[in-house]
Scaffold this motif. Structure first.
Motif, PDB file in Angstrom:
ATOM      1  N   GLY A 457       0.855  -1.168   0.096  1.00  0.00           N
ATOM      2  CA  GLY A 457      -0.096   0.011   0.046  1.00  0.00           C
ATOM      3  C   GLY A 457       0.816   1.225   0.003  1.00  0.00           C
ATOM      4  N   TYR A 458       1.058   2.156   1.229  1.00  0.00           N
ATOM      5  CA  TYR A 458       1.422   3.195   1.098  1.00  0.00           C
ATOM      6  C   TYR A 458       2.019   3.440   2.579  1.00  0.00           C
ATOM      7  CZ  TYR A 458      -2.580   5.967   3.041  1.00  0.00           C
ATOM      8  OH  TYR A 458      -3.296   6.403   3.852  1.00  0.00           O
ATOM      9  N   PHE A 459       2.606   4.501   2.830  1.00  0.00           N
ATOM     10  CA  PHE A 459       3.185   4.771   4.238  1.00  0.00           C
ATOM     11  C   PHE A 459       2.657   6.157   4.680  1.00  0.00           C
ATOM     12  CE2 PHE A 459       6.867   7.563   6.206  1.00  0.00           C
ATOM     13  CZ  PHE A 459       6.741   6.769   7.421  1.00  0.00           C
ATOM     14  N   GLY A 460       1.787   6.229   5.708  1.00  0.00           N
ATOM     15  CA  GLY A 460       0.936   7.207   6.065  1.00  0.00           C
ATOM     16  C   GLY A 460       0.646   7.469   7.506  1.00  0.00           C
ATOM     17  N   CYS A 476       7.087   4.515  -2.262  1.00  0.00           N
ATOM     18  CA  CYS A 476       5.593   4.423  -2.365  1.00  0.00           C
ATOM     19  C   CYS A 476       4.984   5.871  -2.246  1.00  0.00           C
ATOM     20  CB  CYS A 476       4.950   3.540  -1.305  1.00  0.00           C
ATOM     21  SG  CYS A 476       5.748   3.844   0.598  1.00  0.00           S
ATOM     22  N   ASP A 477       3.598   6.052  -2.259  1.00  0.00           N
ATOM     23  CA  ASP A 477       3.003   7.207  -1.650  1.00  0.00           C
ATOM     24  C   ASP A 477       3.434   7.445  -0.221  1.00  0.00           C
ATOM     25  OD1 ASP A 477       1.773   7.796  -4.083  1.00  0.00           O
ATOM     26  OD2 ASP A 477       0.042   6.711  -3.346  1.00  0.00           O
ATOM     27  N   VAL A 478       3.544   8.710   0.290  1.00  0.00           N
ATOM     28  CA  VAL A 478       4.043   9.183   1.395  1.00  0.00           C
ATOM     29  C   VAL A 478       2.949  10.276   1.881  1.00  0.00           C
ATOM     30  CG1 VAL A 478       5.440  10.153   3.011  1.00  0.00           C
ATOM     31  CG2 VAL A 478       6.344   8.521   1.599  1.00  0.00           C
ATOM     32  N   GLN A 479       2.056   9.837   2.884  1.00  0.00           N
ATOM     33  CA  GLN A 479       0.799  10.894   3.085  1.00  0.00           C
ATOM     34  C   GLN A 479       0.524  11.055   4.412  1.00  0.00           C
ATOM     35  OE1 GLN A 479      -2.899  10.345   0.727  1.00  0.00           O
ATOM     36  NE2 GLN A 479      -4.026  10.259   2.760  1.00  0.00           N
ATOM     37  N   ARG A 506       3.055  10.115  -5.065  1.00  0.00           N
ATOM     38  CA  ARG A 506       3.037  11.315  -4.474  1.00  0.00           C
ATOM     39  C   ARG A 506       3.548  11.427  -2.705  1.00  0.00           C
ATOM     40  NH1 ARG A 506      -0.412  14.913  -7.063  1.00  0.00           N
ATOM     41  NH2 ARG A 506      -0.445  14.126  -9.003  1.00  0.00           N
ATOM     42  N   TYR A 507       4.058  12.482  -2.546  1.00  0.00           N
ATOM     43  CA  TYR A 507       4.266  12.785  -0.906  1.00  0.00           C
ATOM     44  C   TYR A 507       3.376  14.163  -0.530  1.00  0.00           C
ATOM     45  CZ  TYR A 507       7.727  16.490  -2.072  1.00  0.00           C
ATOM     46  OH  TYR A 507       8.429  17.706  -2.600  1.00  0.00           O
ATOM     47  N   GLY A 508       2.674  14.105   0.428  1.00  0.00           N
ATOM     48  CA  GLY A 508       1.771  15.253   0.658  1.00  0.00           C
ATOM     49  C   GLY A 508       1.313  15.139   2.012  1.00  0.00           C
ATOM     50  N   PRO A 521      15.992  13.602   0.416  1.00  0.00           N
ATOM     51  CA  PRO A 521      15.725  13.513  -0.929  1.00  0.00           C
ATOM     52  C   PRO A 521      14.514  13.098  -1.574  1.00  0.00           C
ATOM     53  CG  PRO A 521      17.530  12.361  -0.830  1.00  0.00           C
ATOM     54  CD  PRO A 521      17.464  12.904   0.904  1.00  0.00           C
ATOM     55  N   VAL A 522      13.883  13.839  -2.415  1.00  0.00           N
ATOM     56  CA  VAL A 522      12.548  13.173  -2.772  1.00  0.00           C
ATOM     57  C   VAL A 522      12.622  13.098  -4.419  1.00  0.00           C
ATOM     58  CG1 VAL A 522      10.127  13.646  -3.062  1.00  0.00           C
ATOM     59  CG2 VAL A 522      11.469  14.000  -0.889  1.00  0.00           C
ATOM     60  N   SER A 523      11.986  11.915  -4.862  1.00  0.00           N
ATOM     61  CA  SER A 523      12.085  11.790  -6.279  1.00  0.00           C
ATOM     62  C   SER A 523      10.781  11.685  -6.839  1.00  0.00           C
ATOM     63  CB  SER A 523      12.978  10.516  -6.802  1.00  0.00           C
ATOM     64  OG  SER A 523      14.354  10.697  -6.414  1.00  0.00           O
ATOM     65  N   THR A 524       9.738  12.268  -6.088  1.00  0.00           N
ATOM     66  CA  THR A 524       8.279  11.985  -6.178  1.00  0.00           C
ATOM     67  C   THR A 524       7.784  13.323  -6.243  1.00  0.00           C
ATOM     68  OG1 THR A 524       7.757  11.472  -3.842  1.00  0.00           O
ATOM     69  CG2 THR A 524       8.064   9.474  -5.380  1.00  0.00           C
ATOM     70  N   THR A 525       6.325  13.413  -6.564  1.00  0.00           N
ATOM     71  CA  THR A 525       5.614  14.588  -6.828  1.00  0.00           C
ATOM     72  C   THR A 525       4.764  14.952  -5.490  1.00  0.00           C
ATOM     73  OG1 THR A 525       5.397  13.940  -8.933  1.00  0.00           O
ATOM     74  CG2 THR A 525       4.005  15.544  -8.205  1.00  0.00           C
ATOM     75  N   ALA A 526       5.037  16.297  -5.350  1.00  0.00           N
ATOM     76  CA  ALA A 526       4.427  16.887  -4.078  1.00  0.00           C
ATOM     77  C   ALA A 526       2.828  17.160  -4.182  1.00  0.00           C
ATOM     78  CB  ALA A 526       5.064  18.192  -3.620  1.00  0.00           C
TER      79      ALA A 526
END
Length: 649
Positions: A457-460, A476-479, A506-508, A521-526
């Protein structure tokens, strides 16, 4: 024990068409600046921006990324209302059933009970007979919606396109949505039936305008019923979205087209689904009953996976069949005890076999070959340390090192482990590779050298939880949502394997949640929503040791905070140094607003015998703080060789 790699191109507990990738219904337009590497998605507001952190720790600016393209998740825990901002007076974490529902009492005699009794709307109503309803945030980021929920207490029929916010159908009321064409019946909120209310969606285009995981749901609570028949049911970008039966509610879904959704049944509720297309994560909790037939109704048009649970006090030996076409399957397994929930499955295409092992269960997973696809999830409501979990582990006979339940693996291969912390637990996870981690309620999670690979799934972080991660990696997604706080130190945020560019991962931060990227560092989309805050800090070229007396070091770096809400930013920052073992803090520099690749402060005259911690403290406009930390070790003392070790010429 051996650990095997995941199948190439496969991620357990994501959707069948390849998780982390775009969907046909919600393409994202990318507009890249070749020099800055900015990512831009549809729905961008030209005046808003969020940070994007490159691999070399350079903060860039990216146009506001609409989070509607976040990919689906396998988060199976019922989180009604948990991912929204709402008045604290109305929030209730139920001490009876454990759900985190937001409740408002129409009966003023019942309303004062909520904060003190800590009961959700269902439990309060059951005990007092008051009319209580689930309500969601009325300030979803960037989307207009009515100022008040629409309460329905009499029959209502809708046959033309319209947009609504939160809708609550109470006893005596019914809502029939029939024959609604494009652009459809559009819901920017929760659609809830309570009491004995009824909702029927038939022959219509139904669109839930969710923007991030778990934001909105279709809910049958108490003794209500919901029927969905012959609809085109959509959620933008396949964001996590549930059709939920709770209490004694009944949800019936048939002959309807979906992309990817959750079907959830909890307490003593009933959920029936037949002849659907799409991908379905089916979640069974408590003593609920689920019946699934002919999914997908057309070959090649989807699949499902069912999360049964092994509750406290249960004893079971379980061997799930291989994924694929399943003519007939039922739960609980033969010979088990202490399991009241049921699930019957006929003529369905199964993608994988997940399960939830609760505290107090005694579960043996027997004869699971590597060809199977199995996910094991753990709710963790009490404080403990978990270490050594490894996705892909294959063992001959081993018990997992869990202190509050017995899980034995016999000739078994487990693709993915998921962790869900709850209540006020303080949980440390070390030296592990897991598929998903969600912190909920008021739990605190410390991660040390952990990989969350997104295979579950994701990290939240949700609700009022707190996550502090060091030296960890998230593919993965970070939320962060609700009022949660997530601080990532010396960690890496990378895309799902199916998303090599990071455009869809996404990270958001949403609602009032905060996310700190400290030398990460981040290689995903905010993505941002509501009063969510993303902060980033690091010190460029940090010194190898504290400055000696008479030495002046100028420290350069970045301290930035971004939000879409002007009451949250701009903020303040300051840099300070303090001995690791304790002692006075030395102010090195401070400033207003954001500073990027600039001078943060000067440091001089440190104690040469002490290790120091440099602390970058970011304070938003609401006075909340986030702290980045960096340890600077003391200089090693020079040692002179003894005469006996000096070679004579």
């Amino acid at each position: 024990m051996s650990v095997r790699s995941r199948r190439p191109g496969e991620c357990p507990a994501r959707f069948a068409e390849g998780r982390g990738g775009p969907t046909a219904r919600s393409p994202i337009d990318r507009d890249e600046d070749p020099e800055a590497g900015l990512r831009q998605s549809r729905g961008a507001d030209s005046g808003e921006s969020v940070p994007y952190v490159t691999a070399d720790c350079a903060v860039l600016r990216a146009d506001h990324a609409d989070s509607s393209s976040i990919q689906p998740t396998s988060n199976f825990l019922l989180t009604l209302g948990s991912a929204r901002s709402i008045c604290d007076i109305c929030e209730s974490i139920c001490a009876i059933c454990g759900f985190r529902d937001f409740a408002v009492a129409l009966d003023p005699e019942v309303a004062p009970l909520l904060p003190s009794s800590e009961r959700c709307y269902h439990c309060v109503m059951s005990s007092r007979g008051g009319i209580l309803v689930v309500v969601a945030s009325l300030c979803a980021a960037g989307l207009a919606q009515p100022a008040d929920p629409w309460f329905i207490t009499s029959p209502v029929t809708v046959s033309t396109p319209m947009e609504v916010g939160d809708v609550i159908v109470a006893s005596g009321g019914s809502l029939v949505v029939t024959g609604v064409p494009e652009p459809g019946f559009r819901v920017t909120g929760n659609l809830v039936a309570g009491g004995s209310g009824q909702i029927r969606l038939q022959g219509s285009v139904i669109r839930f305008m969710s923007r991030y995981h778990g934001q909105y749901a279709l809910i049958a609570a108490e003794n209500s019923s919901i029927t969905v028949a012959g609809c085109d049911y959509r959620v933008p970008g396949a964001v996590q979205h549930g059709l939920v039966a709770i209490g004694q509610g009944v949800v019936s879904v048939r002959d309807t087209d979906f992309d990817a959704v959750q079907l959830v049944a909890a307490k003593t509720a009933t959920l029936r689904a037949a002849r659907l297309t799409g991908n379905f994560e089916v979640i069974i909790q408590d003593e609920a009953h689920v019946d699934l037939r002919d999914i997908p109704r057309t070959g090649g048009q989807g699949a499902l996976w069912v999360w049964p649970e092994f509750p406290s006090g249960s004893v079971a030996t379980y061997t799930p069949p291989l994924p694929g076409y399943i003519e007939r399957w039922s739960f609980p397994p033969a010979g088990s005890t202490g399991i009241e929930q049921t699930c019957a499955l006929k003529r369905c295409q199964v993608l994988l076999w997940p399960m939830l092992a609760r505290p107090g269960c005694d579960l043996t997973l027997l004869d699971i070959p590597s060809e199977n696809w199995v996910v094991v999830g753990f709710r963790v409501p009490s404080s403990q340390t978990i270490k050594g979990l490894q996705n892909g582990m294959s063992v001959e006979d081993e018990e997992l090192s869990l202190t509050d339940r017995r899980v034995r693996l016999v000739r078994a291969t487990i693709d993915t482990f998921n962790i869900y912390t709850q209540k006020k637990a303080r949980v440390t996870v070390r030296d592990s590779t897991i598929g998903e981690l969600l912190a909920m309620d008021q739990s605190t999670v410390l991660l040390r050298d952990v990989l969350v690979d997104g295979s579950g799934g994701y990290f939240g972080a949700l609700d009022r939880s707190t996550i502090d991660a060091e030296d960890s990696t998230f593919t993965c997604d970070v939320q962060a949502s609700g009022n949660a706080t997530m601080s990532l130190h010396r960690s890496n945020l990378l895309p799902y394997p199916q998303d090599p560019t990071g455009a869809y991962t996404r990270y958001g931060a949403f609602d009032s949640a905060r996310l700190l990227l400290d030398t990460s560092p981040v290689s995903t989309t905010a993505a941002l929503g509501g009063r969510g805050l993303i902060a980033a800090c690091w010190i460029a070229k940090p010194p190898k040791e504290p400055p000696a007396a008479g030495t002046v070091l100028t420290l350069r770096g970045t301290a930035v905070q971004y939000s879409l809400d002007s009451t949250v930013v701009p903020g303040l920052w300051r840099l300070e140094a303090m001995p690791v073992t304790g002692g006075p803090r030395t102010a090195l520099g401070q400033g207003n607003g954001n500073i990027q690749n600039g001078a943060l402060g000067t440091w001089t005259d440190a104690d040469p015998a002490s290790d120091y911690q440099l602390r970058t403290i970011l304070i938003d406009a609401l006075g909340r703080t986030l702290t980045g930390r960096l340890t600077i070790p003391r200089a090693e003392p020079l040692t002179m060789p003894s005469p006996s070790t000096v070679a004579h010429r």
